[in-house]
Design a protein around this motif. Sequence first.
Motif, PDB file in Angstrom:
ATOM      1  N   ARG A 120       0.819  -1.224   0.000  1.00  0.00           N
ATOM      2  CA  ARG A 120       0.000   0.000   0.000  1.00  0.00           C
ATOM      3  C   ARG A 120       0.853   1.274   0.000  1.00  0.00           C
ATOM      4  N   GLY A 121       2.142   1.113   0.200  1.00  0.00           N
ATOM      5  CA  GLY A 121       3.022   2.285   0.165  1.00  0.00           C
ATOM      6  C   GLY A 121       3.198   2.960   1.509  1.00  0.00           C
ATOM      7  N   HIS A 122       2.625   2.406   2.556  1.00  0.00           N
ATOM      8  CA  HIS A 122       2.806   2.963   3.899  1.00  0.00           C
ATOM      9  C   HIS A 122       2.722   1.835   4.914  1.00  0.00           C
ATOM     10  N   GLN A 123       3.214   2.102   6.119  1.00  0.00           N
ATOM     11  CA  GLN A 123       3.128   1.080   7.169  1.00  0.00           C
ATOM     12  C   GLN A 123       1.669   0.898   7.579  1.00  0.00           C
ATOM     13  N   LEU A 124       1.253  -0.325   7.752  1.00  0.00           N
ATOM     14  CA  LEU A 124      -0.156  -0.589   8.054  1.00  0.00           C
ATOM     15  C   LEU A 124      -0.472  -0.183   9.495  1.00  0.00           C
ATOM     16  N   THR A 125      -1.611   0.453   9.662  1.00  0.00           N
ATOM     17  CA  THR A 125      -2.059   0.853  10.993  1.00  0.00           C
ATOM     18  C   THR A 125      -2.734  -0.339  11.667  1.00  0.00           C
ATOM     19  N   PRO A 126      -2.872  -0.302  12.998  1.00  0.00           N
ATOM     20  CA  PRO A 126      -3.587  -1.403  13.677  1.00  0.00           C
ATOM     21  C   PRO A 126      -4.988  -1.621  13.106  1.00  0.00           C
ATOM     22  N   ASP A 127      -5.678  -0.514  12.729  1.00  0.00           N
ATOM     23  CA  ASP A 127      -7.017  -0.649  12.137  1.00  0.00           C
ATOM     24  C   ASP A 127      -6.967  -1.405  10.815  1.00  0.00           C
ATOM     25  N   GLU A 128      -5.991  -1.059   9.974  1.00  0.00           N
ATOM     26  CA  GLU A 128      -5.870  -1.732   8.673  1.00  0.00           C
ATOM     27  C   GLU A 128      -5.548  -3.219   8.862  1.00  0.00           C
TER      28      GLU A 128
ATOM     29  N   THR B  82       7.624  -5.208   4.941  1.00  0.00           N
ATOM     30  CA  THR B  82       8.037  -3.957   5.607  1.00  0.00           C
ATOM     31  C   THR B  82       6.806  -3.187   6.100  1.00  0.00           C
ATOM     32  N   GLU B  83       5.728  -3.216   5.322  1.00  0.00           N
ATOM     33  CA  GLU B  83       4.512  -2.497   5.730  1.00  0.00           C
ATOM     34  C   GLU B  83       3.867  -3.151   6.955  1.00  0.00           C
ATOM     35  N   LEU B  84       4.086  -4.456   7.103  1.00  0.00           N
ATOM     36  CA  LEU B  84       3.560  -5.160   8.284  1.00  0.00           C
ATOM     37  C   LEU B  84       4.440  -4.934   9.514  1.00  0.00           C
ATOM     38  N   GLY B  85       5.638  -4.368   9.304  1.00  0.00           N
ATOM     39  CA  GLY B  85       6.550  -4.114  10.422  1.00  0.00           C
ATOM     40  C   GLY B  85       7.506  -5.252  10.703  1.00  0.00           C
TER      41      GLY B  85
END
Lengths: 141, 110
Positions: A120-128, B82-85
Motif C-alpha cells: 500500500r506504500g505505507h506502514q499498516l495501521t492497527p485498524d488496517e 516492511t509495511e507489516l513491520g
Amino acid sequence: MVTFTGFFAAMATFLGVWLGHVLVRKVEARAVDLRFPVAVCVAAGFGLEFGALLAAWRPLSAALGILGMTVLWDAVEFYRQEKRVRLGRAPARLDNPRHARILATCPAATHISWLDQDPRGHQLTPDELQVFAARFSGMEG
Amino acid sequence: MNFFGVLVGLATLLMIGLGFFWVIRGERYFGVLWWPYVLGLGLLLVAGSFFVVADWASALLGALGASVIWGSTELKEQAVRTELGWYPFYGQKIHPPLADLIRRWPAPHL
C-alpha cells in the motif's frame, strides 16, 4: 558461437528457486511429519549432485548441480518455514495436527496469511491490520 | 568425475543467498516499483550468457540472471513485509522512471 550452459544454469536456478518457494510452502502446510519430505529432499539432492558428477556434458552437469543444491537447501527450508508458522509470518492450517499444536502453543501463530495482499506504500495501521484479518477470516469461512 | 556442476551449484546457492540481502535492501530504499527494471536486468544477464564462450562464465552469468529475475518477483512480498513491520520501513523511496505507469501493472510473485 552461442553457449547454452548459461541458459541451462538459468533454467535450473529459476526452477530450483520456484520449487523451493512454492512447493516447500505447500508441502510444509500439509505434512503432518516433516521428516519424510526432508528425507526425500536430502536423497533427491544428493542423487542430483551424483548425476552432476557423472554428466560429461557441462550444461547438463550445471543444471543437475544447481537443482541438487537448491533441493538440498529445501530440506533446511522446511524447518525455516515451520519457524515462520510459529512466528505468525506464514499461515497455520487448522486441519494439520502439527500446525494445530503450533497454534495451541505459540501465541504469535495464526491462520491468517498476511502476505496475501498488495503493498500500500505505507506502514499498516492497527485498524488496517484488523480489517485485513477480518476480511481474510471471512474469505476463509 | 566432472566437478563443474557441483561447483556451479555451490556458487548459485551463494548467489541466491545474496539475493535475499539485495532484495531486502533494494526494496527498502528503492521500493517495489523497480520490479520491471530488475526483471529486465535479469533477462539481459541470461541473454548475455549465450554470448560468453567460457562455460564457467556463461553458467555463472545465467544463474545470476535467474536469481535477479527471482528477486524481481520477491520485491512485492518484501514490500508487504516492511509495511507489516516485519522489516524496517523507509518512507522516502527513490521512485523509478515511469513509476505512475508501473503502478498500474500487477507486480509478479512466485
